[in-house]
Design a protein around this motif. Structure first.
Motif, PDB file in Angstrom:
ATOM      1  N   GLN A  25       0.855  -1.179   0.000  1.00  0.00           N
ATOM      2  CA  GLN A  25       0.000   0.000   0.000  1.00  0.00           C
ATOM      3  C   GLN A  25       0.894   1.232   0.000  1.00  0.00           C
ATOM      4  N   LEU A  26       0.606   2.149  -0.918  1.00  0.00           N
ATOM      5  CA  LEU A  26       1.481   3.297  -1.110  1.00  0.00           C
ATOM      6  C   LEU A  26       0.668   4.542  -1.443  1.00  0.00           C
ATOM      7  N   ILE A  27       1.062   5.662  -0.840  1.00  0.00           N
ATOM      8  CA  ILE A  27       0.500   6.961  -1.231  1.00  0.00           C
ATOM      9  C   ILE A  27       1.605   7.684  -1.986  1.00  0.00           C
ATOM     10  N   GLN A  28       1.346   8.032  -3.246  1.00  0.00           N
ATOM     11  CA  GLN A  28       2.409   8.647  -4.036  1.00  0.00           C
ATOM     12  C   GLN A  28       1.843   9.610  -5.077  1.00  0.00           C
ATOM     13  N   ALA A  29       2.509  10.724  -5.214  1.00  0.00           N
ATOM     14  CA  ALA A  29       2.103  11.710  -6.215  1.00  0.00           C
ATOM     15  C   ALA A  29       3.350  12.366  -6.801  1.00  0.00           C
ATOM     16  N   THR A  30       3.308  12.612  -8.103  1.00  0.00           N
ATOM     17  CA  THR A  30       4.403  13.306  -8.776  1.00  0.00           C
ATOM     18  C   THR A  30       3.942  14.709  -9.143  1.00  0.00           C
ATOM     19  N   TYR A  31       4.752  15.706  -8.770  1.00  0.00           N
ATOM     20  CA  TYR A  31       4.419  17.109  -9.014  1.00  0.00           C
ATOM     21  C   TYR A  31       5.355  17.676 -10.080  1.00  0.00           C
ATOM     22  N   ASP A  32       4.810  18.538 -10.958  1.00  0.00           N
ATOM     23  CA  ASP A  32       5.669  19.203 -11.933  1.00  0.00           C
ATOM     24  C   ASP A  32       6.350  20.399 -11.280  1.00  0.00           C
ATOM     25  N   LYS A  33       7.128  21.121 -12.055  1.00  0.00           N
ATOM     26  CA  LYS A  33       7.903  22.239 -11.496  1.00  0.00           C
ATOM     27  C   LYS A  33       7.021  23.361 -10.951  1.00  0.00           C
ATOM     28  N   ASP A  34       5.738  23.381 -11.362  1.00  0.00           N
ATOM     29  CA  ASP A  34       4.811  24.393 -10.864  1.00  0.00           C
ATOM     30  C   ASP A  34       3.991  23.899  -9.672  1.00  0.00           C
ATOM     31  N   GLY A  35       4.296  22.679  -9.211  1.00  0.00           N
ATOM     32  CA  GLY A  35       3.590  22.144  -8.051  1.00  0.00           C
ATOM     33  C   GLY A  35       2.274  21.468  -8.371  1.00  0.00           C
ATOM     34  N   LYS A  36       2.030  21.197  -9.649  1.00  0.00           N
ATOM     35  CA  LYS A  36       0.784  20.544 -10.058  1.00  0.00           C
ATOM     36  C   LYS A  36       0.993  19.034 -10.114  1.00  0.00           C
ATOM     37  N   VAL A  37       0.001  18.278  -9.590  1.00  0.00           N
ATOM     38  CA  VAL A  37       0.079  16.817  -9.607  1.00  0.00           C
ATOM     39  C   VAL A  37      -0.094  16.325 -11.041  1.00  0.00           C
ATOM     40  N   ILE A  38       0.901  15.587 -11.534  1.00  0.00           N
ATOM     41  CA  ILE A  38       0.834  15.067 -12.901  1.00  0.00           C
ATOM     42  C   ILE A  38       0.724  13.547 -12.923  1.00  0.00           C
ATOM     43  N   ASP A  39       0.883  12.926 -11.759  1.00  0.00           N
ATOM     44  CA  ASP A  39       0.740  11.473 -11.685  1.00  0.00           C
ATOM     45  C   ASP A  39       0.481  11.080 -10.238  1.00  0.00           C
ATOM     46  N   GLY A  40      -0.392  10.076 -10.042  1.00  0.00           N
ATOM     47  CA  GLY A  40      -0.697   9.642  -8.693  1.00  0.00           C
ATOM     48  C   GLY A  40      -1.694  10.547  -8.008  1.00  0.00           C
ATOM     49  N   ASP A  41      -1.831  10.359  -6.697  1.00  0.00           N
ATOM     50  CA  ASP A  41      -2.773  11.151  -5.895  1.00  0.00           C
ATOM     51  C   ASP A  41      -2.261  11.209  -4.464  1.00  0.00           C
ATOM     52  N   ALA A  42      -2.052  12.416  -3.982  1.00  0.00           N
ATOM     53  CA  ALA A  42      -1.496  12.608  -2.640  1.00  0.00           C
ATOM     54  C   ALA A  42      -2.481  12.256  -1.536  1.00  0.00           C
ATOM     55  N   ASP A  43      -3.746  12.001  -1.873  1.00  0.00           N
ATOM     56  CA  ASP A  43      -4.755  11.719  -0.851  1.00  0.00           C
ATOM     57  C   ASP A  43      -5.322  10.299  -0.935  1.00  0.00           C
ATOM     58  N   VAL A  44      -4.762   9.502  -1.821  1.00  0.00           N
ATOM     59  CA  VAL A  44      -5.320   8.161  -2.036  1.00  0.00           C
ATOM     60  C   VAL A  44      -4.253   7.088  -1.798  1.00  0.00           C
ATOM     61  N   VAL A  45      -4.648   6.052  -1.040  1.00  0.00           N
ATOM     62  CA  VAL A  45      -3.767   4.904  -0.837  1.00  0.00           C
ATOM     63  C   VAL A  45      -3.962   3.950  -2.014  1.00  0.00           C
ATOM     64  N   SER A  46      -2.893   3.660  -2.724  1.00  0.00           N
ATOM     65  CA  SER A  46      -2.968   2.781  -3.890  1.00  0.00           C
ATOM     66  C   SER A  46      -2.325   1.441  -3.594  1.00  0.00           C
ATOM     67  N   GLU A  47      -2.833   0.412  -4.258  1.00  0.00           N
ATOM     68  CA  GLU A  47      -2.215  -0.916  -4.149  1.00  0.00           C
ATOM     69  C   GLU A  47      -1.217  -1.085  -5.279  1.00  0.00           C
ATOM     70  N   VAL A  48      -0.015  -1.518  -4.934  1.00  0.00           N
ATOM     71  CA  VAL A  48       1.039  -1.724  -5.920  1.00  0.00           C
ATOM     72  C   VAL A  48       1.451  -3.185  -5.887  1.00  0.00           C
ATOM     73  N   ASN A  49       1.496  -3.814  -7.055  1.00  0.00           N
ATOM     74  CA  ASN A  49       1.881  -5.216  -7.155  1.00  0.00           C
ATOM     75  C   ASN A  49       3.141  -5.338  -7.996  1.00  0.00           C
ATOM     76  N   ASP A  50       4.177  -5.928  -7.429  1.00  0.00           N
ATOM     77  CA  ASP A  50       5.457  -6.061  -8.122  1.00  0.00           C
ATOM     78  C   ASP A  50       5.989  -7.477  -8.008  1.00  0.00           C
ATOM     79  N   ILE A  51       6.787  -7.861  -8.991  1.00  0.00           N
ATOM     80  CA  ILE A  51       7.548  -9.103  -8.925  1.00  0.00           C
ATOM     81  C   ILE A  51       9.019  -8.725  -9.067  1.00  0.00           C
ATOM     82  N   TRP A  52       9.786  -8.967  -8.012  1.00  0.00           N
ATOM     83  CA  TRP A  52      11.194  -8.570  -7.991  1.00  0.00           C
ATOM     84  C   TRP A  52      12.068  -9.809  -7.820  1.00  0.00           C
ATOM     85  N   THR A  53      13.203  -9.812  -8.503  1.00  0.00           N
ATOM     86  CA  THR A  53      14.151 -10.915  -8.392  1.00  0.00           C
ATOM     87  C   THR A  53      15.453 -10.426  -7.756  1.00  0.00           C
ATOM     88  N   PHE A  54      15.864 -11.134  -6.707  1.00  0.00           N
ATOM     89  CA  PHE A  54      17.117 -10.839  -6.012  1.00  0.00           C
ATOM     90  C   PHE A  54      18.116 -11.958  -6.311  1.00  0.00           C
TER      91      PHE A  54
END
Length: 232
Positions: free
Chosen positions: A183-212
């Motif tokens: 579970q992750l809360i993540q948002a990307t802001y542009d140089k003017d402070g505008k959210v261009i990806d994600g949401d700073a107020d929403v918990v998102s589910e992230v699913n990954d497959i990683w190899t070590f």
């Protein structure tokens, strides 16, 4: 000592303790080493190649029959006869100190550290946990973000589930693949402070497959991330 100096010292000590704990849980073994392969930019495919190097106590090798206690940890994690059980047994033959559940604890800790360090652009932390090829992909993404004046604000809520889904040994390198749901809360802001990806107020589910992976001949107990894939 001023309050600011005390706080700085506290966080320095905490960081050292976390790093030492990660070293202890993410694996142990012996020898020499080779570099791994697979860039972060290719999240649609998982490669399983080479390893890393290092320095820790060399442990003696010893042969154990298939009915020995060493394989009980594989049987307790995955049913005997399954592909995962066979893969874990391969790793146990090469690395007598490997424990799937202890490895998984370390992998979850590494996952949180990597996700957080990537959001912060912390290259020092990333370089200690990633193979050179994966680090190159992460660094390129960070540089692109920085060149655009973008900023990522991320809050790691927690890991819901983590399972080993594949394991084995190839060319003296042990590799373990983990499926992680967090579970992750993540948002990307542009140089003017505008959210261009994600949401700073929403918990998102992230699913990954990683190899070590790590070289079984290496004395370095550390594993490194060699491949990433988004679990659709």
């Amino acid at each position: 000592m001023g309050s600011n100096e005390f706080v700085t010292l506290f966080f320095l000590v905490a960081a050292v303790l976390i790093f030492l704990q990660l070293r202890s849980v993410l694996g142990r073994r012996t020898g020499n080493e080779k570099p791994p392969f697979d860039p972060y930019s290719r999240r649609d495919s998982t490669k399983l190649p080479e390893g890393e190097d290092g320095k820790v106590v060399t442990l003696p090798k010893r042969e154990v029959n298939d009915d020995g206690n060493r394989f009980a940890v594989a049987d307790s994690y995955a049913p005997a006869g399954t592909a995962l059980n066979s893969g874990l047994r391969e790793v146990l033959k090469a690395d007598q100190n490997f424990n799937p559940r202890e490895f998984l604890d370390g992998a979850k800790m590494a996952y949180e550290m990597i996700v957080s360090a990537f959001a912060e652009g912390n290259r020092q932390t990333l370089s200690s946990l990633l193979s050179p090829e994966v680090m190159e992909g992460f660094d390129q993404a960070i540089r692109t973000r920085e060149s655009r004046g973008e900023k990522v604000v991320s809050t790691f809520v927690g890991i819901e589930k983590a399972d080993i889904v594949q394991a084995g040994v190839r060319d003296n390198e042990e590799h373990v693949t983990v499926r992680i749901t967090c579970q992750l809360i993540q948002a990307t802001y542009d140089k003017d402070g505008k959210v261009i990806d994600g949401d700073a107020d929403v918990v998102s589910e992230v699913n990954d497959i990683w190899t070590f992976a790590r070289d079984v001949r290496s004395r370095d107990p550390n594993w490194k991330l060699i491949a990433t894939e988004a679990d659709q």
